[in-house]
Design a protein around this motif. Sequence first.
Motif, PDB file in Angstrom:
ATOM      1  N   ALA A 162       0.823  -1.210   0.000  1.00 30.58           N
ATOM      2  CA  ALA A 162       0.000   0.000   0.000  1.00 30.58           C
ATOM      3  C   ALA A 162       0.855   1.257   0.000  1.00 30.58           C
ATOM      4  N   TRP A 163       1.947   1.245   0.762  1.00 33.38           N
ATOM      5  CA  TRP A 163       2.818   2.418   0.836  1.00 33.38           C
ATOM      6  C   TRP A 163       3.446   2.710  -0.529  1.00 33.38           C
ATOM      7  N   GLY A 170      -2.509  10.668   5.238  1.00 35.90           N
ATOM      8  CA  GLY A 170      -3.794  11.278   5.594  1.00 35.90           C
ATOM      9  C   GLY A 170      -4.826  10.225   5.939  1.00 35.90           C
ATOM     10  N   ASN A 171      -4.837   9.141   5.175  1.00 33.43           N
ATOM     11  CA  ASN A 171      -5.759   8.030   5.432  1.00 33.43           C
ATOM     12  C   ASN A 171      -5.483   7.414   6.792  1.00 33.43           C
ATOM     13  N   ALA A 172      -4.202   7.253   7.121  1.00 32.47           N
ATOM     14  CA  ALA A 172      -3.845   6.645   8.403  1.00 32.47           C
ATOM     15  C   ALA A 172      -4.341   7.495   9.582  1.00 32.47           C
ATOM     16  N   VAL A 173      -4.187   8.813   9.460  1.00 33.89           N
ATOM     17  CA  VAL A 173      -4.651   9.707  10.524  1.00 33.89           C
ATOM     18  C   VAL A 173      -6.159   9.631  10.676  1.00 33.89           C
ATOM     19  N   LEU A 174      -6.878   9.714   9.551  1.00 34.98           N
ATOM     20  CA  LEU A 174      -8.336   9.681   9.603  1.00 34.98           C
ATOM     21  C   LEU A 174      -8.861   8.311  10.029  1.00 34.98           C
ATOM     22  N   SER A 175      -8.131   7.240   9.693  1.00 35.33           N
ATOM     23  CA  SER A 175      -8.539   5.907  10.129  1.00 35.33           C
ATOM     24  C   SER A 175      -8.478   5.789  11.642  1.00 35.33           C
ATOM     25  N   LEU A 176      -7.413   6.337  12.241  1.00 35.94           N
ATOM     26  CA  LEU A 176      -7.292   6.304  13.703  1.00 35.94           C
ATOM     27  C   LEU A 176      -8.431   7.088  14.352  1.00 35.94           C
ATOM     28  N   ILE A 195     -11.849   5.718  16.839  1.00 36.76           N
ATOM     29  CA  ILE A 195     -12.307   6.284  18.105  1.00 36.76           C
ATOM     30  C   ILE A 195     -13.752   6.760  17.989  1.00 36.76           C
ATOM     31  N   ALA A 196     -14.060   7.465  16.900  1.00 36.47           N
ATOM     32  CA  ALA A 196     -15.397   8.033  16.744  1.00 36.47           C
ATOM     33  C   ALA A 196     -16.454   6.967  16.519  1.00 36.47           C
ATOM     34  N   SER A 197     -16.115   5.924  15.746  1.00 38.96           N
ATOM     35  CA  SER A 197     -17.114   4.936  15.356  1.00 38.96           C
ATOM     36  C   SER A 197     -17.220   3.754  16.310  1.00 38.96           C
ATOM     37  N   GLY A 198     -16.150   3.444  17.046  1.00 39.34           N
ATOM     38  CA  GLY A 198     -16.160   2.272  17.906  1.00 39.34           C
ATOM     39  C   GLY A 198     -15.771   0.994  17.189  1.00 39.34           C
ATOM     40  N   TYR A 199     -15.528   1.070  15.869  1.00 39.46           N
ATOM     41  CA  TYR A 199     -15.075  -0.105  15.108  1.00 39.46           C
ATOM     42  C   TYR A 199     -13.550  -0.116  15.110  1.00 39.46           C
ATOM     43  N   TRP A 200     -12.992  -0.639  16.186  1.00 39.56           N
ATOM     44  CA  TRP A 200     -11.547  -0.618  16.343  1.00 39.56           C
ATOM     45  C   TRP A 200     -10.849  -1.592  15.403  1.00 39.56           C
ATOM     46  N   HIS A 201     -11.572  -2.565  14.866  1.00 40.14           N
ATOM     47  CA  HIS A 201     -10.964  -3.545  13.965  1.00 40.14           C
ATOM     48  C   HIS A 201     -10.993  -3.091  12.509  1.00 40.14           C
ATOM     49  N   VAL A 202     -11.557  -1.931  12.246  1.00 34.61           N
ATOM     50  CA  VAL A 202     -11.711  -1.442  10.870  1.00 34.61           C
ATOM     51  C   VAL A 202     -10.666  -0.369  10.585  1.00 34.61           C
ATOM     52  N   ALA A 203     -10.034  -0.471   9.410  1.00 34.52           N
ATOM     53  CA  ALA A 203      -9.059   0.534   8.985  1.00 34.52           C
ATOM     54  C   ALA A 203      -9.415   1.020   7.583  1.00 34.52           C
ATOM     55  N   ASP A 204      -8.539   1.863   7.008  1.00 31.88           N
ATOM     56  CA  ASP A 204      -8.787   2.437   5.681  1.00 31.88           C
ATOM     57  C   ASP A 204     -10.185   3.051   5.632  1.00 31.88           C
ATOM     58  N   SER A 205     -10.411   3.977   6.530  1.00 34.89           N
ATOM     59  CA  SER A 205     -11.749   4.562   6.676  1.00 34.89           C
ATOM     60  C   SER A 205     -12.211   5.306   5.436  1.00 34.89           C
ATOM     61  N   GLN A 206     -11.272   5.743   4.572  1.00 36.27           N
ATOM     62  CA  GLN A 206     -11.662   6.538   3.407  1.00 36.27           C
ATOM     63  C   GLN A 206     -12.066   5.673   2.211  1.00 36.27           C
ATOM     64  N   SER A 207     -11.962   4.370   2.360  1.00 33.89           N
ATOM     65  CA  SER A 207     -12.361   3.500   1.260  1.00 33.89           C
ATOM     66  C   SER A 207     -13.872   3.534   1.078  1.00 33.89           C
ATOM     67  N   VAL A 262      -9.143  18.852   4.038  1.00 39.99           N
ATOM     68  CA  VAL A 262      -9.975  17.685   4.309  1.00 39.99           C
ATOM     69  C   VAL A 262      -9.772  17.152   5.719  1.00 39.99           C
ATOM     70  N   ILE A 263      -8.522  17.013   6.147  1.00 40.92           N
ATOM     71  CA  ILE A 263      -8.269  16.412   7.460  1.00 40.92           C
ATOM     72  C   ILE A 263      -8.880  17.231   8.593  1.00 40.92           C
ATOM     73  N   PRO A 264      -8.682  18.566   8.652  1.00 40.70           N
ATOM     74  CA  PRO A 264      -9.355  19.330   9.717  1.00 40.70           C
ATOM     75  C   PRO A 264     -10.877  19.238   9.646  1.00 40.70           C
ATOM     76  N   ALA A 265     -11.427  19.269   8.430  1.00 40.37           N
ATOM     77  CA  ALA A 265     -12.888  19.229   8.285  1.00 40.37           C
ATOM     78  C   ALA A 265     -13.453  17.897   8.763  1.00 40.37           C
ATOM     79  N   ILE A 266     -12.831  16.784   8.357  1.00 43.66           N
ATOM     80  CA  ILE A 266     -13.336  15.470   8.756  1.00 43.66           C
ATOM     81  C   ILE A 266     -13.049  15.224  10.231  1.00 43.66           C
ATOM     82  N   SER A 267     -11.938  15.745  10.747  1.00 42.24           N
ATOM     83  CA  SER A 267     -11.644  15.607  12.177  1.00 42.24           C
ATOM     84  C   SER A 267     -12.742  16.257  13.017  1.00 42.24           C
ATOM     85  N   TRP A 268     -13.197  17.437  12.597  1.00 43.71           N
ATOM     86  CA  TRP A 268     -14.282  18.116  13.315  1.00 43.71           C
ATOM     87  C   TRP A 268     -15.575  17.331  13.179  1.00 43.71           C
TER      88      TRP A 268
END
Length: 313
Positions: free
Chosen positions: A126-127, A137-143, A147-159, A220-226
């Motif tokens: 992937a790298w 950016g994907n890695a930051v938003l996935s983390l 936390i926000a969703s409670g799906y700790w086993h899920v990654a690649d949130s932007q897919s 995008v990152i600040p907007a989605i973080s909020w």
Amino acid sequence: MLVGKRVAVVVPAFDEERLIGTTLSGIPDFVDRILVIDDASRDGTAERARASGDPRVEVVSHERNQGVGAAILTGYRRALGEGIDVVCVMAGDNQMDPADLEAIAGPVARGEVDYAKANRLFTGRAWELMPHTRYLGNAVLSLLTKIASGYWHVADSQSGYTAIARSTLELLDLDRIYARYGFPNDMLVHLNVINARVRDVPSRPVYGVGETSDIRLRRVIPAISWLLTKAFFWRMREKYVIRDFHPLVFFYVFGLLFSLLGLVLGVTVTILRILGNELTGATIVLVALLLIAGLLFTLFAMLFDMESNRELR
């Protein structure tokens, strides 16, 4: 059909005249319906889709641009109206490998999970294959999404390469889900509130096929973080207060309170020290205790959240 279930693919498209034909031609034969949602494209996206010659294809056009999430929601509503059993999403820019569609839709069709999504980060390449800024950016938003969703086993949130069961779609309040670029993140939050089972499916990253992107990570990152911050507190209220009370709420509250007090007091005493005031040992100890307590309460809350959602996979 797939294991006896009717399958539809929603294809959100905006200015994808060059790639929409290639995308549609690659969709597997087991798909019964293809819903192309033209989000008020400025080029010939809709015409090119209609010219595909595939009888499964239907083009639905928005009169004004509403965002990728709104396009997907339009497709979801259309599929619900037709009684489709499994509704998948593939972008119109040919960046989602159609060979992976059966692996993504299969678990949903078999009733193993309620929602399946591609995870491009599973592969060790992937790298190498993804633009590095997009990967980070994907890695930051996935983390943050974990936390926000409670799906700790899920990654690649932007897919956005996903499949969902009709019964799950019927439980969601589609009008509340964020309709623009943060749609997949907010979707996971809403799925968690209804206790939907979610699974990641390994998928090959596809780049360099002629696609273009207007995404700017610094915006995008600040907007989605909020967005995720608000979604986190909404999930806490909906899932752990209103629907079924859970004590982890207290741990999050105390964690936030102690961390905030420790931070404010720490900044205050630091400024006072810079101005020449002497600090007592007790003050330093108090700041340290507040910060440590805040951290521990937060970590315990995350652990409880993780355990509470362990079966949702």
